[in-house]
Write an enzyme that holds these catalytic residues in place. Structure first.
Site, PDB file in Angstrom:
ATOM      1  N   CYS A  69      38.674  42.814  42.795  1.00 12.22           N
ATOM      2  CA  CYS A  69      38.365  43.691  43.935  1.00 12.22           C
ATOM      3  C   CYS A  69      37.942  42.858  45.144  1.00 12.22           C
ATOM      4  CB  CYS A  69      37.270  44.679  43.579  1.00 12.22           C
ATOM      5  SG  CYS A  69      37.773  45.882  42.347  1.00 12.22           S
ATOM      6  N   CYS A  97      38.198  27.492  50.238  1.00 12.43           N
ATOM      7  CA  CYS A  97      38.402  28.943  50.232  1.00 12.43           C
ATOM      8  C   CYS A  97      37.012  29.555  50.200  1.00 12.43           C
ATOM      9  CB  CYS A  97      39.266  29.373  49.044  1.00 12.43           C
ATOM     10  SG  CYS A  97      38.601  28.879  47.454  1.00 12.43           S
TER      11      CYS A  97
END
Lengths: 80, 378
Positions: B192, B336
């Site tokens: 998610c 990231c």
């Protein structure tokens, strides 16, 4: 012959849409359709666990398809 | 299990239902349910199963309530940020229904503790958020002969099924390994936090799971055993697919190869292609001398917009098409959010011939924690 491919989850991203019509050889098997999809959409290569259902039934790789069959692509989904 | 006068009143609206009755209510009171994960799917399961009068509910979650949870995890309030989710959930639910007994596990379910925890419950609800846990919970439920209510969500889509339900003739229905025999590479299963999720979706899917849990316990109706529900909230379509027990299933097939819990992280990571450890750089080293490095940020543009280190932003999925923008001479620091996608990016760039790559340890989260606490995180 033509079959309809319907995608869920990440398969929708790879297919760039919810469904497509795919032209396959007559009496093509599920395995042949998988190969054709990998050929047309190389990103399916990494989705080794992609499951296919034909006309709402989970099927094995040697299942033989018919004209106008609906093939649903079901990738695993992990969110909760 | 006899019901008190208060209980007969509390549950009146379902006791008067045809097929449910006092007998159904007594079965719920006698039942115990373990809910794995008190997140988006866990919340509606916990609320409806508590309200319906399940006698004993276990809830397991190692995580704390964070601001990004509140868009969909409706069990929590803004003043509970940082509180363990299982604990926060149980305190709410006790107020909802004092007749239910709660057990809180502030821990991560693992191959070490899963059997000991699950054995004490009649039924398990999977509200976890990752594939290793899903395979682990599935296998533990198979070994312990517990029915498992499956639910999973991605963006606007959900999946629901009932696994390993005892059928009339004594056999058991299909399970997760019949559905997905082989785990895909992790990058093909966005969580998610990576893929996004529509806030209402876990409410719908989790409520469907609670619906199935109550039916399995009371014996009412027909469950989703042997069927997978695929639901798409964006175009409001659903499909039911028939699934069957596969004789090649490594746990329940005719020649089982898995007879006890395994290392599920390793199982889902797939075969290890190279053992080589990636060269890396700490956020402190980058901070000390950042002019030495070319910074490559492989997150999505919306993440870059929230906060960044001023690097060049090329999302992981587009890296191959934009190689010409990445220098081959200067040291390239790849980052990231936490270090997973940057490691994938480095492996991909290595295959393209790059040798000047460093992985930023801990990603932008580490930068926020160690260097710049004012930076927005998500």
């Amino acid at each position: 012959m033509n079959i309809e491919i319907v995608a869920f989850g990440i398969a929708k991203d790879i297919l760039k849409g919810k469904s497509i019509q795919l032209e396959v050889a007559s009496a093509a098997t599920v395995e042949q359709v998988k190969k054709q999809l990998v050929n047309d959409y190389p990103d399916f290569q990494t989705l080794a666990s992609l499951q296919l259902a034909v006309n709402a039934e989970y099927v094995v790789d040697d299942y033989v398809l018919n004209e106008n069959d609906e093939v649903v692509l079901i990738p695993p989904v992990s969110g909760g | 299990m006899t019901l008190s006068r208060d209980e007969l009143i509390r549950y009146n609206r379902q006791i008067i239902l045809p097929d449910f009755g006092v007998a159904g209510q007594e079965r719920l009171k006698a039942a115990s349910v373990l809910i794995i994960g008190a997140g988006g799917l866990g919340a509606p399961n916990l609320q409806y199963l508590t309200a319906a009068g399940v006698g004993r509910i276990g809830v397991i979650d190692f995580d704390q309530v964070s601001l990004t949870n509140l868009q969909r995890q409706v069990l929590f309030n803004t003043d509970e940020l940082g509180v363990n989710k299982a604990t926060a959930a149980a305190s709410k639910l006790k107020a909802l229904n004092p007749e239910t007994e709660f057990e809180v596990f502030e821990t991560q379910i693992s191959s070490e503790n899963a059997m000991a925890i699950i054995v004490d419950y009649d039924l398990v609800v999977d509200g976890s958020d990752n594939l290793p846990t899903r395979y682990l919970v599935n296998d533990a439920c198979l070994f312990l002969e517990k029915p498992l209510i499956y639910g999973a969500i991605f963006r606007f889509e959900g999946q629901v099924s009932v696994f390993n339900q005892e059928l009339e003739h004594g056999s058991r229905g299909p399970n997760y390994r019949d559905l997905f025999p082989t785990p895909p590479p992790p990058e093909m299963v966005p969580s998610c936090s990576e893929g996004g999720v529509f806030g209402v979706l876990p409410g719908i899917v989790g409520s469907m799971q609670a619906n199935e849990a109550i039916k399995v316990i009371t014996g009412m109706g027909t469950t989703l055993s042997g069927k997978l529900l695929l639901f798409d909230s964006l175009d409001f379509t659903s499909r039911y697919l028939n699934i069957r027990s596969n004789e090649n299933n490594p746990v329940t097939g005719s020649n089982p190869t898995i007879t006890k819990l395994i290392d599920y992280e390793a199982f889902c990571a797939g075969p290890v292609i190279e053992e080589e450890v990636l060269a890396s750089l700490s956020v402190h080293d980058l901070h000390a001398d950042n002019s030495r490095y070319f910074i490559l940020d492989v997150r999505e543009p919306y993440e870059y917009d929230i906060s960044n280190l001023g690097g060049l932003n090329i999302p992981l999925g587009q890296l191959k098409e934009q190689l010409e923008q990445i220098p081959g001479d200067k040291q390239v620091v790849v980052h990231c959010k936490s270090g997973v996608r940057s490691a994938q990016a480095i492996n991909l760039l290595k295959q393209e011939g790059y040798t000047n790559l460093l992985n930023l340890e801990g990603g932008i989260l580490a930068w926020q924690k160690e260097i710049d606490s004012e930076m927005a995180v998500y």
